[in-house]
Design a protein around this motif. Structure first.
Motif, PDB file in Angstrom:
ATOM      1  N   PHE A  76     -45.877 -94.213 130.621  1.00  0.00           N
ATOM      2  CA  PHE A  76     -44.718 -95.082 130.451  1.00  0.00           C
ATOM      3  C   PHE A  76     -43.433 -94.319 130.756  1.00  0.00           C
ATOM      4  N   GLU A  77     -42.436 -95.124 131.115  1.00  0.00           N
ATOM      5  CA  GLU A  77     -41.054 -94.656 131.203  1.00  0.00           C
ATOM      6  C   GLU A  77     -40.264 -95.400 130.132  1.00  0.00           C
ATOM      7  N   ASN A  86     -46.801 -89.895 128.108  1.00  0.00           N
ATOM      8  CA  ASN A  86     -48.202 -89.956 128.520  1.00  0.00           C
ATOM      9  C   ASN A  86     -49.039 -89.962 127.246  1.00  0.00           C
ATOM     10  N   ILE A  87     -49.562 -91.124 126.909  1.00  0.00           N
ATOM     11  CA  ILE A  87     -50.296 -91.258 125.652  1.00  0.00           C
ATOM     12  C   ILE A  87     -51.607 -90.497 125.698  1.00  0.00           C
ATOM     13  N   THR A 110     -40.562 -83.657 121.226  1.00  0.00           N
ATOM     14  CA  THR A 110     -40.680 -83.798 119.776  1.00  0.00           C
ATOM     15  C   THR A 110     -42.128 -83.995 119.354  1.00  0.00           C
ATOM     16  N   TRP A 111     -42.871 -84.814 120.147  1.00  0.00           N
ATOM     17  CA  TRP A 111     -44.274 -85.058 119.817  1.00  0.00           C
ATOM     18  C   TRP A 111     -45.072 -83.761 119.874  1.00  0.00           C
ATOM     19  N   MET A 112     -44.845 -82.937 120.898  1.00  0.00           N
ATOM     20  CA  MET A 112     -45.601 -81.698 121.031  1.00  0.00           C
ATOM     21  C   MET A 112     -45.202 -80.667 119.989  1.00  0.00           C
ATOM     22  N   ALA A 135     -42.939 -96.517 120.918  1.00  0.00           N
ATOM     23  CA  ALA A 135     -42.540 -97.733 121.658  1.00  0.00           C
ATOM     24  C   ALA A 135     -43.575 -98.071 122.718  1.00  0.00           C
ATOM     25  N   ALA A 136     -44.095 -97.036 123.399  1.00  0.00           N
ATOM     26  CA  ALA A 136     -45.138 -97.276 124.406  1.00  0.00           C
ATOM     27  C   ALA A 136     -46.435 -97.724 123.748  1.00  0.00           C
TER      28      ALA A 136
END
Length: 937
Positions: free
Chosen positions: A749-750, A764-765, A774-776, A787-788
Motif C-alpha cells: 500500500f501507499e 508492506n504487510i 516505527t513498525w520495525m 490503515a492498510a
C-alpha cells in the motif's frame, strides 16, 4: 558481734540425720533467702512452708510461727540468742489424702500386732510439719502441739539389741554397732566438715518391749546450723550453705516388718517402713502458688513494668530481675509523674534515688540493694511522699532511654522530624526535651531498627553465603582490599538467578544508571534494568561500589556480561545510559561497536545550560523523535539557522546515540529516555540511606515481592496482549482516520495524509515494514500499516511482536526469587570480618537532595519557585551576593552619612531654577547633574 547461735532444721518426715553447720555471717546476708538456700542444699527444691518454734526447742512447748520473710528470720536469730538454738520445721508438699491399708506383720517372738489405718478423704486432714504429724478434725483426742515429743531410737536385730552411741568431737562422727550371733562388732568413724555433726538412727521393735518406738519419724532430718557472729564472712557470700550429709546404713532383718509408734498425749498409729518411704507420700505436688518460695524470693512481688506509672505505689521488698529494670522503672515513673529525680548512689551493690524538687526539700527517697543470696535487686527502703510540684524539664531523661519510647514511631515513620518528636513528647508526657536530644534519640532508634552501619559490614560474607545457598545459580561477589592488615570493603555485586532467567524473555535493551548512597559511609549504587513485555522495569543486577568511575563501571560490566552469556551475546544488546563518568569508555573497551543510546532528557539538560530557549528545545526534541533520517536532517538545518553554535554542539554527537532515525531495529524499543533506571532508583530513595546489608536486603525483598505480584497479575490479563501494549495499539488505531491507504497489489500500500501536505509512506504487510520505521523499531504496527490492514479487513493484533504476548510475559516471571533466613540463622563463614570503607568527611552539612538545575522550576497555588537559579542582588542586579553585602551599597553609605538632609532642598530648588532659565539644549545636562546628588540624598 561476739555470739554464736545454732539453727536446727527438721525435714524429710524421718529422723535419719542430725546435721550441725557453723559459719561466720554478716547480719545483712542473713535473711529468709539464706534459710531457703539451706533447705535447697539438703536436696529439697519443692516444699510448702517453713515454720519455727517460738518455744526455742524441738519439742513444741508453746507454738509454731510461719517463717515467710526476713522479719521472721530476724526473730529466729533472737530466739537462738535467748535459747541457745532455734528450730525450723519444713512442711513438704504431699499428695491428696487416700486410703492406705497397712500390712499386718508378725514379730519374731510370735507377738502379732495388727494395725489398720484408714484415712477418709474430706474428714481427716493430715499435715506433716517437720516430722510431726498433726491430725486436724475428727472426734479423736487432739495432740497437744506444745507437748514435748520424746523419741527413743532402738534397733533390734535377730533378738539382740544394737546400741548406737554417737559422740561429737570437733566435727567427727563416731558410730558404734553392737551385734550378736556372729555379727562383727566395730566402730565406723567418718570425717566431715569441722562444724557439721550428723546423727543417724534406724529403728526396729524390741522383743518383749511394750513401749512403742519412733519409726514413724524415720524420714525426719535434723540439721543444726551454727553461725559464728565474730568473724567476717569467709564462706559463700551469696547465702548458699553447703551441707555434706552421710547416711549411716544398718542391716535390718526381714522380721522387722512391724513398727510401733508411741507419742505421748496422742494416739498410737503404726505405719510400715515400706509404706512410709513410698515416693507418693514423700514427693510433693507442684503448685504455681509456691513457685516464688521455691525460687527463694519469699512472698515479695517481682516488678513488672506497667503500661502507665502515673500515681504508681512502690512496695518495700519488691524484687527487680536486673539493674536495668530499676532504671527503666524510675525513669518511667519520673516521666509519667513529672518528678525531677536524681541518682544519689549508683554502683554494683546499691542504688539510691532522691527527688530534688521543691528546691531539694522533697522527702521522696528510694533505696535498692543487691541481694547476693538470690542474685537479684530488691527495694529495701522507701519514702513515697512528694511535696514538690510537677516539673517540665527533667534531668533524668536521656536520649538512649528516650529512643525506646519512640521506637514504634520511628518504625512507622522513619522520616519523622526532630521537631515532630519534641511536640509528641511534650503533648504525651508534658515534658520538654532539646532538639539535639530528639535527633539523638531518633538516630539511636533508627540504628536499632535498621542495624549498625559498622557492624553490618562484618557479616557481608555470611550474607553472601546465605544468599547463594537459598538462590543457587545466582552471582554474588564481594570485593575487598587489604590496607595495612585490615580488610576494607570495596564492592558488592548481586545478580539473582531469577533475574537472569527473566531477562532471557525480554527485549535486548538494558538501562544503566548510578545513584548516590546517603548512608554513613557513602558510596554509589550501580544498577542494570531491562524492560519486560508490558513496558515495565525488570531489574537485572545491582552493585555497591566506592565511587562512580571507569574502574568501578568496568568491574560491574564485566560481571554483568558474564552473567548474560558473554561478550559475543552482549554485543547484540542495546545499552542506554545518562553518560555517567567513565561508563562510555568502559563499554567501548569491553563491548566495542555495541549499540549505545543516550538519555535525551539528560542530554538536553546539558544543552540548555549553554543554549537556553523554547525554540531550540522544540527543534532538538523534534530532531530526536523523528523516525526517518530525512526529517532529522531537516530539523538540524532549522537549528543551524536559529543558532550556529547550538547546531555545532549537537552535530558532534552521533545521531545513532540520540535520534530514533538512526536506532537499530533489533532492540524493538524506540525509547529516548532512561526512565526505567530512574524509576528503580526512585523506589530505593529511602533505602539508599540505610546500612549496607539492610540496603541489599530491601532490594532483594522488593524484587522477590515484585516477581510474585507480576505472576499473580497475569490472571487479570483478558487479552493475549499485555495491557500497556494493547493501549498503545489502540491509540495507533485511532490515528488511522487521518491516513488514506492506496492499494498497489497483494498487501502493498501507499498511505498518504489526508491534508495533502506531501507525507506519504509505503507499507508492506507481508514484510511487516513501513517507511516511517516505527513498525520495525517497536514491533507494534504503526497507524500507516493499520490503515492498510483495515482496508483489507485484517486484524492488526496478529502482527504484534511475540515479545509483547501474555505467554511471553508469563515465561518472564515464571522464575522465583527464594526467601532467606534472618541474620541469626546465617552460617558463620571462615572469612575475616570486613571493615567499612574510609570516608572522607567534607565540610558543611551533608547534601541529601539532588541539586536542581536552573530550568527545573516548581510551582504552588500562589507563585512559581525558581529552584536552582542563583540569587541576584536587589541593588546592582549582580549574582553572588544580596543587598546587605552589595559593594554599591557600602560605597554609597558614607556619602549618605556626610551629606546633611537640609542641603537637599536648596540643591533641588537650584536645579529647578536652572531648568527653567536655561535654554532647552542645556536643560538635559543640568537636570542630570543635579538629579544624581538629589537622588542619593
Amino acid at each position: 558481734m561476739d555470739e554464736e547461735f545454732e539453727v536446727v532444721f527438721h525435714h524429710g518426715g524421718k529422723i535419719v540425720k542430725d546435721v550441725k553447720l557453723k559459719f561466720t555471717f554478716d547480719p545483712d546476708v542473713w535473711s529468709y533467702s539464706v534459710i531457703v538456700s539451706v533447705v535447697k542444699s539438703l536436696g529439697y527444691h519443692d516444699f510448702k512452708e517453713l515454720w519455727y518454734s517460738v518455744g526455742g526447742a524441738s519439742v513444741l512447748d508453746d507454738k509454731l510461727e510461719c517463717l515467710c520473710d526476713d522479719i521472721a528470720a530476724m526473730h529466729v536469730v533472737n530466739l537462738a540468742r535467748l535459747n541457745g538454738e532455734a528450730h525450723v520445721f519444713v512442711t513438704h508438699l504431699v499428695d491428696e489424702a487416700e486410703v492406705i491399708h497397712m500390712v499386718m506383720g508378725v514379730h519374731d517372738d510370735e507377738e502379732q500386732v495388727e494395725v489398720e489405718t484408714v484415712m477418709e478423704e474430706g474428714v481427716h486432714g493430715v499435715e506433716e510439719v517437720g516430722g510431726v504429724l498433726e491430725e486436724l478434725g475428727g472426734e479423736e483426742e487432739e495432740m497437744d502441739v506444745m507437748e514435748e515429743v520424746e523419741v527413743e531410737v532402738v534397733m533390734e536385730e535377730e533378738g539382740h539389741r544394737v546400741e548406737q552411741a554417737q559422740t561429737r568431737v570437733d566435727g567427727e562422727v563416731e558410730v558404734e554397732k553392737v551385734g550378736g550371733h556372729g555379727e562383727d562388732e566395730g566402730a565406723e568413724q567418718n570425717e566431715v566438715e569441722p562444724d557439721v555433726e550428723i546423727r543417724s538412727w534406724n529403728s526396729s521393735s524390741e522383743s518383749g518391749s511394750g513401749d512403742g518406738n519412733t519409726d514413724w519419724m524415720e524420714g525426719l532430718v535434723d540439721v543444726n546450723v551454727g553461725y559464728d557472729m565474730d568473724d567476717d564472712i569467709h564462706a559463700d557470700l551469696e547465702g548458699n550453705v553447703e551441707v555434706e550429709v552421710e547416711r549411716l546404713s544398718f542391716e535390718c532383718s526381714d522380721s522387722d516388718s512391724i513398727s510401733n509408734v508411741n507419742v505421748e498425749g496422742g494416739n498410737n498409729r503404726g505405719l510400715s517402713d515400706v509404706e512410709w518411704e513410698s515416693e507418693e507420700l514423700i514427693s510433693g505436688t507442684e503448685s504455681d502458688e509456691d513457685h516464688t518460695n521455691v525460687e527463694g524470693y519469699g512472698r515479695f512481688p517481682t516488678f513488672v513494668m506497667p503500661k502507665n506509672m502515673k500515681d504508681f505505689k512502690w512496695e518495700v521488698g519488691t524484687y527487680f530481675a536486673e539493674k536495668q529494670n530499676i532504671l527503666d522503672a524510675i525513669k518511667s515513673y519520673a516521666l509519667d509523674n513529672g518528678r525531677n529525680i536524681k541518682f544519689v548512689k549508683n554502683d554494683k551493690q546499691r542504688m539510691r534515688f532522691k527527688c530534688v524538687g521543691a528546691k531539694g526539700q522533697c522527702p521522696w527517697r528510694l533505696y535498692c540493694g543487691y541481694m547476693k543470696a538470690v542474685k537479684t535487686w530488691q527495694l529495701r527502703t522507701m519514702v513515697d511522699n512528694h511535696t514538690c510540684s510537677r516539673e517540665f524539664n527533667l534531668k533524668l531523661i536521656d536520649s538512649k532511654w528516650l529512643s525506646n519510647k519512640i521506637h514504634k514511631t520511628i518504625r512507622e515513620n522513619p522520616r519523622v522530624k526532630g521537631v515532630d518528636i519534641r511536640e509528641k513528647i511534650q503533648r504525651k508526657w508534658n515534658i520538654g526535651i532539646s532538639r539535639c536530644m530528639a535527633y539523638r534519640a531518633k538516630n539511636i532508634a533508627t540504628e536499632q531498627i535498621d542495624g549498625s552501619f559498622k557492624e553490618q559490614y562484618k557479616r557481608l560474607y555470611d550474607y553472601a553465603h546465605e544468599l547463594l545457598d537459598k538462590n543457587p545459580g545466582s552471582t554474588v561477589k564481594v570485593d575487598v582490599e587489604d590496607v595495612g592488615g585490615e580488610v576494607i570493603f570495596k564492592r558488592f555485586y548481586v545478580c539473582l538467578k531469577a533475574c537472569k532467567d527473566s531477562f532471557l524473555s525480554c527485549r535486548p535493551i538494558i538501562g544503566l544508571d548510578g545513584a548516590f548512597l546517603k548512608g554513613k559511609y557513602g558510596g554509589e549504587l550501580l544498577t542494570a534494568v531491562g524492560r519486560d513485555g508490558n513496558e515495565e522495569m525488570l531489574p537485572i543486577a545491582y552493585c555497591v561500589v566506592e565511587v562512580e568511575n571507569k574502574e568501578s563501571w568496568r568491574w560491574f560490566l564485566e560481571l554483568l556480561i558474564d552473567d548474560l552469556g558473554g561478550a559475543e551475546i552482549c554485543s547484540l544488546f542495546t545499552f542506554i545510559s545518562d553518560q555517567q563518568k567513565g561508563l562510555l569508555h568502559a563499554i567501548d573497551e569491553l563491548l566495542p561497536r555495541v549499540d549505545q543510546r543516550f538519555c535525551v532528557r539528560h542530554m538536553y539538560a546539558n544543552f540548555r545550560k549553554k543554549y537556553p530557549g523554547k525554540n531550540l528545545k522544540r527543534l532538538m526534541w523534534r530532531a530526536a523523535t523523528t523516525s526517518h533520517p530525512q526529517t532529522w536532517e531537516m530539523e538540524m538545518r532549522n537549528i543551524r539557522a536559529l543558532n550556529e553554535d547550538a547546531y555545532k554542539h549537537l552535530i558532534v554527537i552521533p545521531p545513532r546515540h540520540w535520534s530514533i532515525s538512526r536506532f537499530l531495529e533489533r532492540a524493538k524499543c524506540d525509547t529516548l529516555v532512561n526512565n526505567m533506571s530512574e524509576g528503580f532508583n526512585s523506589v530505593l530513595l529511602s533505602t539508599r540511606s540505610k546500612p549496607i546489608i539492610t540496603l541489599l536486603e530491601e532490594i532483594r525483598v522488593y524484587l522477590m515481592q515484585r516477581w510474585a505480584k507480576k505472576r499473580s497479575s497475569i490472571s487479570s490479563f483478558t487479552r493475549p496482549i499485555c495491557p500497556k501494549i494493547l493501549s498503545r495499539f489502540r491509540k495507533e488505531s485511532q490515528l488511522t482516520k487521518k491516513w488514506i491507504p492506496s492499494w498497489s497489489g497483494n498487501k502493498l500500500f501507499e498511505v498518504r495524509h489526508m491534508s495533502n501536505n506531501g507525507e506519504k509512506f509505503v507499507v508492506n504487510i507481508d514484510d511487516s515494514t513501513c517507511t516511517c520505521r516505527t513498525w520495525m523499531l517497536t514491533g507494534i504496527p504503526c497507524c500507516h500499516s493499520l490503515a492498510a490492514m483495515k482496508f483489507l479487513n485484517i486484524d492488526g493484533e496478529q502482527y504484534i511482536d511475540s515479545c509483547y504476548m501474555k505467554s511471553t510475559y508469563l515465561e518472564t516471571y515464571s522464575s522465583i526469587i527464594y526467601p532467606i533466613n534472618g541474620a541469626n540463622m546465617w552460617n558463620i563463614t571462615p572469612y575475616p570480618d570486613v571493615s567499612p570503607p574510609h570516608k572522607r568527611i567534607l565540610p558543611g552539612r551533608p547534601k541529601r537532595k539532588r541539586r536542581l538545575e536552573q530550568w527545573e522550576m516548581r510551582k504552588d497555588e500562589s507563585r512559581m519557585k525558581k529552584s536552582g537559579l542563583r540569587k541576584r542582588c536587589g541593588i546592582c542586579r549582580q549574582e553572588g551576593h544580596n543587598r546587605s553585602r552589595c559593594p554599591s551599597a557600602t560605597q554609597a553609605g558614607p556619602v549618605h552619612q556626610t551629606q546633611p538632609q537640609a542641603s537637599a532642598t536648596p540643591s533641588t530648588q537650584q536645579s529647578e531654577i536652572a531648568h527653567q532659565t536655561q535654554p532647552q539644549a542645556s536643560a538635559g545636562p543640568s537636570t542630570q547633574a543635579s538629579a544624581g546628588p538629589s537622588t542619593q540624598a
